[in-house]
Design a protein around this motif. Sequence first.
Motif, mmCIF file in Angstrom:
data_model
loop_
_atom_site.group_PDB
_atom_site.id
_atom_site.type_symbol
_atom_site.label_atom_id
_atom_site.label_comp_id
_atom_site.label_asym_id
_atom_site.label_seq_id
_atom_site.Cartn_x
_atom_site.Cartn_y
_atom_site.Cartn_z
ATOM 1 N N ILE A 264 -61.053 -4.901 15.566
ATOM 2 C CA ILE A 264 -61.019 -6.396 15.075
ATOM 3 C C ILE A 264 -61.171 -6.974 16.359
ATOM 4 O O ILE A 264 -60.678 -6.522 17.444
ATOM 5 C CB ILE A 264 -59.959 -6.761 14.302
ATOM 6 C CG1 ILE A 264 -58.492 -6.454 14.757
ATOM 7 C CG2 ILE A 264 -59.882 -6.179 12.734
ATOM 8 C CD1 ILE A 264 -57.306 -7.144 13.999
ATOM 9 N N THR A 265 -61.679 -8.298 16.220
ATOM 10 C CA THR A 265 -61.855 -9.038 17.449
ATOM 11 C C THR A 265 -60.624 -9.348 18.183
ATOM 12 O O THR A 265 -60.719 -9.034 19.450
ATOM 13 C CB THR A 265 -62.404 -10.318 17.131
ATOM 14 O OG1 THR A 265 -63.916 -10.275 16.351
ATOM 15 C CG2 THR A 265 -62.621 -11.127 18.421
ATOM 16 N N ARG A 266 -59.496 -9.830 17.601
ATOM 17 C CA ARG A 266 -58.328 -10.048 18.456
ATOM 18 C C ARG A 266 -57.769 -8.767 19.173
ATOM 19 O O ARG A 266 -56.818 -9.121 19.881
ATOM 20 C CB ARG A 266 -57.463 -10.767 17.695
ATOM 21 C CG ARG A 266 -56.824 -10.089 16.539
ATOM 22 C CD ARG A 266 -55.853 -11.003 15.623
ATOM 23 N NE ARG A 266 -55.162 -10.274 14.629
ATOM 24 C CZ ARG A 266 -53.890 -9.954 14.516
ATOM 25 N NH1 ARG A 266 -53.160 -10.226 15.707
ATOM 26 N NH2 ARG A 266 -53.361 -9.402 13.553
ATOM 27 N N ALA A 267 -58.048 -7.608 18.771
ATOM 28 C CA ALA A 267 -57.580 -6.391 19.108
ATOM 29 C C ALA A 267 -58.351 -5.660 20.189
ATOM 30 O O ALA A 267 -58.008 -4.541 20.447
ATOM 31 C CB ALA A 267 -57.112 -5.334 17.961
ATOM 32 N N GLY B 79 -70.941 1.062 7.106
ATOM 33 C CA GLY B 79 -69.766 0.817 6.647
ATOM 34 C C GLY B 79 -69.045 -0.349 7.265
ATOM 35 O O GLY B 79 -69.908 -1.085 8.349
ATOM 36 N N ALA B 80 -67.587 -0.642 7.419
ATOM 37 C CA ALA B 80 -67.016 -1.455 8.069
ATOM 38 C C ALA B 80 -67.144 -1.356 9.771
ATOM 39 O O ALA B 80 -66.786 -0.183 10.179
ATOM 40 C CB ALA B 80 -65.617 -1.740 7.558
ATOM 41 N N GLY B 81 -67.221 -2.421 10.462
ATOM 42 C CA GLY B 81 -67.362 -2.027 11.819
ATOM 43 C C GLY B 81 -68.619 -1.523 12.703
ATOM 44 O O GLY B 81 -68.733 -1.303 13.402
ATOM 45 N N ASP C 165 -48.921 -2.250 10.725
ATOM 46 C CA ASP C 165 -49.299 -1.138 10.082
ATOM 47 C C ASP C 165 -50.497 -0.268 10.216
ATOM 48 O O ASP C 165 -50.398 0.792 9.714
ATOM 49 C CB ASP C 165 -49.449 -1.927 8.556
ATOM 50 C CG ASP C 165 -48.318 -2.692 8.074
ATOM 51 O OD1 ASP C 165 -47.291 -2.514 8.566
ATOM 52 O OD2 ASP C 165 -48.379 -3.396 6.839
ATOM 53 N N ALA C 166 -51.462 -0.778 10.770
ATOM 54 C CA ALA C 166 -52.428 0.154 11.340
ATOM 55 C C ALA C 166 -52.026 1.321 12.262
ATOM 56 O O ALA C 166 -52.534 2.542 12.102
ATOM 57 C CB ALA C 166 -53.616 -0.786 12.013
#
Length: 374
Positions: free
Chosen positions: A122-125, A225-227, A356-357
């Motif tokens: 994700i962007t912030r990570a 898919g996602a990403g 959690d990830a």
Amino acid sequence: MKIAVLKERSPGETRVAATPETVKKFIALGTQVAVESGAGEHASISDDAFGDAGATTGDLASTVKDADIVLGIQAPDVELLNGAKPGAWVAALFNPFQNGDLVEAYAKAGLEALSMEFMPRITRAQSMDVLSSQSNLAGYKAVLTAADTYGRAFPMMMTAAGTVQAAKCFIMGVGVAGLQAIATARRLGAQVSATDVRSATKEQIESLGAKAIFVTDVEGIEGEGAGGYATEMSDEYKAAQAKLVSEHIAKQDIVITTALIPGRAAPVLITDEQIATMKPGSVIYDLAVAQGGNVEGSKPDDMVERHGVKIMGYANTPAHLAADTSALFARNHFNFLSAFWDKEAGKPELDEEIGDAIRLTKGGEVVSERLKGA
């Protein structure tokens, strides 16, 4: 709050999880930092450099004693963490799908295992993403190593004695490592082409000045898919892609493969039959060799020659650029912990999305949903 940095003990691991730069930043947050003596030796960082940055250096026992957080590259064995505080965090690479026994041991010991390779895309990570930072330099090193092994020049050279033709370099897989491999091969003067199962990467390939090798006359990827990860390809597309790649590989001097699937063995991209079509003296660098390999017959840290083609791949490519990969990994660690730093509490407090990830164990149990579903 005490942060401990241990000396890496995995075979071939030369990186270190902190640098004097990040030690200073952690101390500015109000922490104590302890570094095991010799931790930075292979990354060209002396104990004195860590000491000048404000860290204490000493043996394993004194480094781990009363540690709240332990930072590593490869997750240390639980036995090395005796003396850390109950529930201490350990942030490192756990390779959790393959190292289930290690994860269970962390749970039994009451430690909180934080798997940095599970950092969400994700962007912030992005600044915390160790896989991206390490893959970037791995793609660069793969091309340099292949170029050194290849018995000819990479760029075209015009000389009084005649012309030296540019090497042809093919990159298979256009993630972070593949994009850097393209850029590096281009800088060295090779004719570069690349392919990926994700159609969205075509523009990225061409933006770096390489030729995109894609199937265009059949229905391809059913969806992404996602990403941006590919989901499923039609059988017709798979057959057309295999034929196109086979025809292209036969004309190449250098091939770099980079395809990895989280939690699964690396997909085979090049078969022995395809290797046999390549020119003698060609080189294949398999960046996925440690996860089973993209190339049939490849072996970690071992040069294999088949049909006159040299096949190679380091088990730990980032470890061959220890100073730079350590600096990036250390910044990933700092960016991760500092993003959640609670000044009043004097410690980090993870949120659910990222916590959690990456959290594998907590309170004596394995809590990762990804592992439970594996």
